[in-house]
Motif scaffolding. Structure first.
Motif, PDB file in Angstrom:
ATOM      1  N   VAL A   1       9.526  -7.217 -12.528  1.00 55.46           N
ATOM      2  CA  VAL A   1       9.632  -8.172 -11.747  1.00 55.46           C
ATOM      3  C   VAL A   1       8.560  -8.514 -10.990  1.00 55.46           C
ATOM      4  O   VAL A   1       8.052  -8.136 -10.660  1.00 55.46           O
ATOM      5  N   THR A   2       9.032 -10.215 -10.918  1.00 53.79           N
ATOM      6  CA  THR A   2       7.362 -10.804  -9.886  1.00 53.79           C
ATOM      7  C   THR A   2       8.035 -11.450  -8.922  1.00 53.79           C
ATOM      8  O   THR A   2       9.260 -12.492  -8.726  1.00 53.79           O
ATOM      9  N   CYS A   3       7.251 -11.679  -8.021  1.00 55.18           N
ATOM     10  CA  CYS A   3       7.895 -12.520  -6.579  1.00 55.18           C
ATOM     11  C   CYS A   3       6.226 -13.428  -6.710  1.00 55.18           C
ATOM     12  O   CYS A   3       5.587 -12.503  -5.861  1.00 55.18           O
ATOM     13  N   ARG A   4       6.679 -14.325  -6.390  1.00 53.56           N
ATOM     14  CA  ARG A   4       5.441 -15.295  -5.684  1.00 53.56           C
ATOM     15  C   ARG A   4       5.353 -14.900  -4.472  1.00 53.56           C
ATOM     16  O   ARG A   4       5.891 -15.603  -3.225  1.00 53.56           O
ATOM     17  N   LEU A   5       3.453 -15.072  -4.184  1.00 52.17           N
ATOM     18  CA  LEU A   5       3.721 -14.985  -2.226  1.00 52.17           C
ATOM     19  C   LEU A   5       3.367 -16.518  -2.540  1.00 52.17           C
ATOM     20  O   LEU A   5       3.233 -16.512  -3.418  1.00 52.17           O
TER      21      LEU A   5
ATOM     22  N   ALA B   1       0.633  -0.713  -0.438  1.00 61.75           N
ATOM     23  CA  ALA B   1       0.025  -0.048  -0.049  1.00 61.75           C
ATOM     24  C   ALA B   1       1.123   1.408   0.018  1.00 61.75           C
ATOM     25  O   ALA B   1       0.562   2.215  -0.904  1.00 61.75           O
ATOM     26  N   ALA B   2       2.217   1.624   0.604  1.00 65.54           N
ATOM     27  CA  ALA B   2       2.871   2.306   0.123  1.00 65.54           C
ATOM     28  C   ALA B   2       3.550   2.835  -0.261  1.00 65.54           C
ATOM     29  O   ALA B   2       3.828   3.729  -1.064  1.00 65.54           O
ATOM     30  N   HIS B   3       3.610   1.769  -1.498  1.00 69.07           N
ATOM     31  CA  HIS B   3       4.451   1.877  -2.397  1.00 69.07           C
ATOM     32  C   HIS B   3       3.354   1.853  -4.171  1.00 69.07           C
ATOM     33  O   HIS B   3       3.777   3.701  -4.831  1.00 69.07           O
ATOM     34  N   LEU B   4       1.849   1.994  -3.023  1.00 68.68           N
ATOM     35  CA  LEU B   4       0.807   2.667  -4.274  1.00 68.68           C
ATOM     36  C   LEU B   4       0.547   4.237  -4.046  1.00 68.68           C
ATOM     37  O   LEU B   4       0.471   4.652  -4.856  1.00 68.68           O
ATOM     38  N   ALA B   5       0.618   4.368  -2.642  1.00 67.81           N
ATOM     39  CA  ALA B   5       1.044   6.148  -2.390  1.00 67.81           C
ATOM     40  C   ALA B   5       1.550   6.481  -3.147  1.00 67.81           C
ATOM     41  O   ALA B   5       1.530   8.323  -3.199  1.00 67.81           O
ATOM     42  N   GLU B   6       2.986   6.131  -3.123  1.00 67.32           N
ATOM     43  CA  GLU B   6       3.860   7.183  -3.973  1.00 67.32           C
ATOM     44  C   GLU B   6       3.320   7.206  -5.547  1.00 67.32           C
ATOM     45  O   GLU B   6       3.917   8.484  -5.845  1.00 67.32           O
ATOM     46  N   ALA B   7       3.197   6.074  -5.899  1.00 65.98           N
ATOM     47  CA  ALA B   7       2.729   6.596  -7.197  1.00 65.98           C
ATOM     48  C   ALA B   7       1.242   5.749  -7.791  1.00 65.98           C
ATOM     49  O   ALA B   7       1.123   4.866  -8.462  1.00 65.98           O
ATOM     50  N   PRO B   8      -0.057   6.348  -7.312  1.00 66.44           N
ATOM     51  CA  PRO B   8      -1.015   6.223  -6.644  1.00 66.44           C
ATOM     52  C   PRO B   8      -2.030   5.819  -8.342  1.00 66.44           C
ATOM     53  O   PRO B   8      -3.091   5.232  -8.826  1.00 66.44           O
TER      54      PRO B   8
ATOM     55  N   PHE C   1      13.574  -4.114  -5.850  1.00 61.45           N
ATOM     56  CA  PHE C   1      12.531  -4.493  -5.653  1.00 61.45           C
ATOM     57  C   PHE C   1      12.715  -6.217  -5.005  1.00 61.45           C
ATOM     58  O   PHE C   1      11.345  -6.556  -3.615  1.00 61.45           O
ATOM     59  N   ILE C   2      13.021  -7.199  -4.948  1.00 62.13           N
ATOM     60  CA  ILE C   2      13.445  -8.147  -4.772  1.00 62.13           C
ATOM     61  C   ILE C   2      13.548  -8.385  -3.674  1.00 62.13           C
ATOM     62  O   ILE C   2      13.326  -9.163  -2.230  1.00 62.13           O
ATOM     63  N   ASN C   3      15.087  -7.938  -3.085  1.00 55.62           N
ATOM     64  CA  ASN C   3      15.631  -7.722  -1.564  1.00 55.62           C
ATOM     65  C   ASN C   3      14.575  -6.941  -0.780  1.00 55.62           C
ATOM     66  O   ASN C   3      14.659  -6.844   0.700  1.00 55.62           O
ATOM     67  N   GLY C   4      13.199  -5.505  -1.533  1.00 57.56           N
ATOM     68  CA  GLY C   4      12.760  -5.166  -0.517  1.00 57.56           C
ATOM     69  C   GLY C   4      11.541  -5.618  -0.495  1.00 57.56           C
ATOM     70  O   GLY C   4      11.294  -6.455   0.060  1.00 57.56           O
ATOM     71  N   PRO C   5      10.610  -4.550  -1.205  1.00 64.47           N
ATOM     72  CA  PRO C   5       9.358  -5.948  -0.838  1.00 64.47           C
ATOM     73  C   PRO C   5       9.439  -6.823  -1.234  1.00 64.47           C
ATOM     74  O   PRO C   5       8.292  -7.725  -0.527  1.00 64.47           O
ATOM     75  N   GLY C   6       9.997  -7.297  -2.528  1.00 65.83           N
ATOM     76  CA  GLY C   6      10.106  -9.016  -2.369  1.00 65.83           C
ATOM     77  C   GLY C   6      11.015 -10.059  -1.299  1.00 65.83           C
ATOM     78  O   GLY C   6      10.583 -11.458  -1.449  1.00 65.83           O
ATOM     79  N   THR C   7      11.141  -9.288  -0.345  1.00 58.35           N
ATOM     80  CA  THR C   7      11.852  -9.876   0.735  1.00 58.35           C
ATOM     81  C   THR C   7      10.763 -11.233   1.468  1.00 58.35           C
ATOM     82  O   THR C   7       9.521 -10.758   2.144  1.00 58.35           O
ATOM     83  N   GLY C   8      11.325 -12.379   1.381  1.00 58.91           N
ATOM     84  CA  GLY C   8      10.127 -13.715   1.862  1.00 58.91           C
ATOM     85  C   GLY C   8       9.227 -14.369   0.595  1.00 58.91           C
ATOM     86  O   GLY C   8       8.505 -15.106   1.910  1.00 58.91           O
ATOM     87  N   THR C   9       8.865 -13.524  -0.005  1.00 59.62           N
ATOM     88  CA  THR C   9       8.632 -14.339  -1.243  1.00 59.62           C
ATOM     89  C   THR C   9       8.680 -15.925  -1.868  1.00 59.62           C
ATOM     90  O   THR C   9       9.981 -16.386  -0.799  1.00 59.62           O
TER      91      THR C   9
END
Length: 703
Positions: A602-606, A249-256, A526-534
Motif C-alpha cells: 500500500v502506498t499513500c502519496r504525501l 516513527a511509532a510504526h517503525l519502533a514496533e518493527a525496527p 493503513f490508508i484510514n490510519g497513517p494514510g489519512t490526509g495523504t
C-alpha cells in the motif's frame, strides 16, 4: 515546511523544503548521541535563516529522519540481550542457516556464530503440523519454567519463532500472552506477525533481529521525538525504511528491523529523478559517497531494483534480515576511510573510517592517520579555507605529515604520489562495487549515467565514469545531501504478506481470495490510519511463485485483487513465465506453477511541491579563479576554480577544473568538461567525443 535529516557516520545532513525551495545543511555527527547531531544541524539551519530552532521546528509540518543506528548496532553487537524461543527439537535454526559459502574452498574462515547464542536459545514443548493441525499441545507449565530462566538471565528482548506458526499461530499467540503477563515491559516479536515466511531461517533471523532492536530503537526514536518537541516541533515525525519509503516513527519502533539499511535505500529515489531530469536517461548508476561508506545502487529502465537477499555483513557470514530492501552495495570507501600499509607493503584504503571523531588528520581533532579527504586536500582538490563553506578550517600540514608518515615513507613515494595512490585505490574499490551491481548482473555500465551523490562524490566521479565508459556524470544540485533529499521525494508505504500454498493446476479460488481479502483489509486500515490526509493511495498485489521442484520463488504482479476465473490464473502463469525468462534467460511455458506467498503493498502519496529548486542565501566570498592541483600523468598543473553557486546556467568549463560549493568539491579531470544545468546540477562529459571540440554542449542524444 518539511525537513529531512540523514544521520551518517561522519556528517548529519539536513534538507529543508518550503514552497518548492530546497536548502541544504551539514553538521558533524555525534556517535555517542546522534540526536545531538540532529539538533546541531537544526541550529545551523536556523542561524542561516535568521530565526530560532523553535520557530523553525514550529513551522515544520513533516520531519523525515533516516539513521544508520540500527545497522550500526547490529554490526557492533550493541543490541539488546535477546532470547530465542523455538519449537522443541529445533534449536539450531539460526546456526544451520540456509547453507551457502562465499569461498567454498577456504577452510580458514570460521563458521559464523548464530545471531542469538545457544545459551540463550530455549526449546518450547509444542508442535504445529504443516496443515495447521496441533500435533503436540503447548506445554504451558514448561513455558512458565522457561520464563523463570529468562528472568534470571536478565533478558532484555525475546524472539519467538515456532514451526508452522504461519499456518496456525495459536501457540505463538499464547506465548505472547504469557510473556505479557509474566514479563511485562520486556519487548518481544512473534514471527507469524512480523514475517510470515515459509523459510524457517529467514523467519527466525528476522524475528530475533527485530526483537533485539526494539529496546534500542524504541529509546532512540522516543528520545528524538521528545527532544524535537521540547525544541518546538509539533508536526509529524516520519522515518525511512529499507524499501525506500517512509512510515511514522511509532510504526517503525514496533518493527525496527525495517530501519536496517534504510539510509542507503533513499539515494536511488533522487538518483532516478535527476537521471531523467539532467541525464535524459532511465538507467543510472547511483553512487552516494559519504564520510564513512560508499553506497552504490542501480536504476534500471526507471525502476529501482530490490532484493530479498539482504545481509548484515558479508553474504553467508553475516545475518539475513529476511525482508526485501533496495539493492544497495556498501563498502568502506568514504571520505574518512583510513589509508594504511600492511606488513607486506600493500596499500589499503578502508574499511576503517576516521568518522567524525577524531576525523581525518586535517580536521585537527586528534586524527593521526591519513584518509581520502587528507589525500584530496594535499592534491589541491579541496580548499582548506572553504570546506563546508568555511565552517571547518582544514590543517594542510597535519594531512601532509599523516600521508608522509603512514603511506609515503613505507612505500617510498613522494607526497603527491602517495596522496594520488590513496585516491586511486579508493577509486578502484568503488569501481568494483559498481561492477557488482552492473556487470555481474548482466548490465553494461557504459549504457548508464553516473549519479555522483554525497559530500565526497565529486572527488573521483570523472575517473570512475571514464573507467566504466559512462556517457556522462550528473552531480545533482542536492547531491551532497542526496539521501536526505530523497526522503522528501518518498511516499508513505508498507507491505503485508501471507503464506498460502496452491498450484495453477488445482487452484483454490476461495482460499486464495480469502487471503487476498485479508491483505486488502490490512492495507485499507493503513490508508484510514497513517494514510489519512495523504493525496492519493494505491494497493498493489503480488504472488511469489515457482515451477514445481524449484527452491526459490519469483515475485510477479497480480492484475487484480481477486481471482474469478481460470483466465485470471492463466494470466498469472504467463507473468511467471515472462519474469523467469527475464531473470534467468529461460522459461518452461508448458509447466504448471506453484504459488507460495501472497503480498500486498500500500502506498499513500504525501503532499510535496510539483517543482523543486535549490536556493542558497549564504554569502559566497570571492575566491581565486585558479589553483595548483596534481593530476595523474600531468603532475602539478594550474586548474580553473568555479564556485557552483555563481556558475551561470549553460556555462561550460573544460578540465582541469575544480567546481566548489559550500558542501562539496567536484574534480573535472583534464580532457573532461562540465556544464551547469537549469536545475542547478552539473553535467560532466568524462571525455570529449572523437572529432569534436572538448566540452561541447550536451544534447539528448549524448545520454
Amino acid at each position: 515546511m518539511r525537513l529531512s535529516t540523514d544521520v551518517g557516520g561522519t556528517f548529519t545532513d539536513l534538507v529543508m523544503e518550503e514552497d518548492g525551495q530546497l536548502r541544504m545543511y551539514k553538521a558533524l555527527t555525534t556517535p555517542e548521541d546522534p540526536v545531538i547531531g540532529v539538533l546541531d544541524v537544526l541550529n545551523v539551519a536556523a542561524s542561516d535563516c535568521s530565526t530560532s530552532v523553535e520557530q523553525l521546528l514550529g513551522a515544520c509540518e513533516i520531519f523525515v529522519h533516516a539513521t544508520t543506528r540500527a545497522t550500526n548496532a547490529i554490526l557492533t553487537g550493541d543490541t539488546a540481550r535477546t532470547a530465542f524461543l523455538t519449537t522443541e527439537g529445533h534449536p539450531d535454526i539460526l546456526l544451520l542457516r540456509e547453507g551457502g559459502r562465499k569461498e567454498p574452498f577456504n577452510y580458514t574462515v570460521p563458521y559464523p556464530n548464530p545471531y542469538v547464542p545457544r545459551s540463550l536459545t530455549f526449546e518450547i514443548p509444542e508442535r504445529i503440523g504443516s496443515e495447521g493441525e496441533i500435533v503436540k499441545p503447548l506445554d504451558e507449565t514448561a513455558v512458565l519454567a522457561v520464563i523463570e530462566r529468562l528472568k534470571k538471565q536478565e533478558i532484555q528482548a525475546i524472539g519467538v519463532c515456532l514451526l508452522w506458526s504461519i499456518v496456525n499461530p495459536v501457540h505463538e499467540r499464547r506465548l505472547g500472552e504469557l510473556l505479557d503477563r509474566e514479563l511485562p515491559g520486556i519487548p518481544y516479536t512473534l514471527s507469524h506477525k512480523l514475517n510470515p515466511s515459509i523459510r524457517e531461517y529467514r523467519r527466525a533471523s528476522s524475528t530475533c533481529i527485530d526483537a533485539s532492536l526494539k529496546p534500542l530503537m524504541g529509546t532512540y526514536l522516543g528520545s528524538l521525538q521528545s527532544r524535537l518537541m521540547q525544541a518546538g516541533f509539533r508536526g509529524r515525525l516520519l522515518t525511512v525504511t529499507s524499501l525506500g519509503s517512509v512510515v511514522d516513527a511509532a510504526h517503525l519502533a514496533e518493527a525496527p528491523i525495517h530501519s536496517v539499511k534504510s539510509g542507503p535505500s533513499m539515494a536511488p529515489v533522487a538518483g532516478r529523478f535527476y537521471a531523467v531530469l539532467d541525464g535524459n536517461s532511465d538507467t543510472a548508476i547511483v553512487a552516494d559517497t559519504g564520510g564513512t561508506s560508499y553506497d552504490v545502487s542501480l536504476v534500471r529502465r526507471g525502476s529501482i531494483p530490490w532484493t530479498r537477499e539482504t545481509w548484515l555483513g558479508e553474504p553467508f557470514r553475516g545475518h539475513m534480515t529476511g525482508f526485501p530492501s533496495v539493492d544497495v552495495r556498501s563498502i568502506g570507501a568514504g571520505g574518512g576511510s583510513i589509508a594504511w600499509v600492511d606488513q607486506g607493503g600493500m596499500l589499503h584504503v578502508g574499511p576503517r573510517s576516521a568518522g567524525s571523531t577524531p576525523g581525518p588528520a586535517c580536521y585537527g581533532r586528534g586524527g593521526e592517520y591519513p584518509t581520502v579527504t587528507d589525500a584530496a586536500l594535499v592534491l589541491g582538490y579541496i580548499d582548506p579555507d572553504y570546506f563546508l563553506g568555511g565552517a571547518i578550517g582544514l590543517d594542510v600540514e597535519a594531512a601532509i605529515r599523516a600521508i608522509e608518515a603512514h603511506v609515503g615513507a613505507p612505500l617510498g613515494l613522494d607526497l603527491h604520489e602517495a596522496a594520488s595512490a590513496i585516491l586511486s585505490l579508493s577509486t578502484e574499490s568503488m569501481i568494483h562495487a559498481i561492477e557488482d551491481v552492473t556487470i555481474n548482473q548482466g548490465i553494461d555500465p557504459s549504457t548508464a549515467v553516473l549519479i555522483g551523490g554525497g559530500g565526497a562524490g565529486g572527488l573521483n566521479a570523472v575517473r570512475i565514469a571514464r573507467r566504466l565508459g559512462c556517457p556522462g556524470v550528473v552531480i545533482p544540485a542536492v547531491g551532497a545531501t542526496l539521501s536526505a533529499a530523497s526522503a522528501l521525494m518518498s511516499d508513505l508505504s508498507t507491505e503485508y504478506s501471507a503464506t498460502y500454498f496452491t498450484t495453477s493446476a488445482d487452484f483454490e479460488f476461495d482460499s486464495v481470495n480469502s487471503t487476498l481479502e485479508e491483505l486488502e483489509g490490512r492495507c485499507v486500515a493503513f490508508i484510514n490510519g497513517p494514510g489519512t490526509g495523504t493525496l492519493e493511495h494505491s494497493i498493489e498485489y503480488f504472488a511469489e511463485a515457482r515451477y514445481p521442484h524449484q527452491i526459490w520463488e519469483v515475485e510477479v504482479p497480480i492484475g487484480s485483487s481477486r481471482f474469478s476465473s481460470s483466465e485470471d490464473v492463466e494470466h498469472l502463469v504467463a507473468r511467471l513465465h515472462a519474469a523467469h525468462e527475464e531473470l534467468f534467460a529461460f522459461s518452461d511455458p508448458g509447466s504448471e506453477i506453484e504459488i507460495v506467498t501472497w503480498r500486498a503493498k500500500v502506498t499513500c502519496r504525501l503532499p510535496r511541491a510539483s517543482e523543486i529548486v535549490l536556493v542558497s542565501d549564504r554569502q559566497v566570498h570571492a575566491k581565486a579563479r585558479q589553483r595548483r592541483a596534481w593530476f595523474p600523468d600531468r603532475g602539478m598543473v594550474t586548474a580553473m576554480v568555479e564556485i557552483l553557486e555563481t556558475m551561470p546556467v549553460g556555462h561550460v568549463v573544460h578540465g582541469p577544473c575544480i567546481v566548489e560549493s559550500s558542501f562539496t568539491t567536484v574534480v573535472v579531470d583534464p580532457g573532461a568538461s562540465v556544464e551547469r544545468m537549469a536545475s542547478g546540477s552539473l553535467w560532466i562529459r568524462p571525455s570529449a567525443p572523437a572529432g569534436s571540440r572538448a566540452g561541447s554542449k550536451r544534447s539528448k542524444a549524448d545520454a
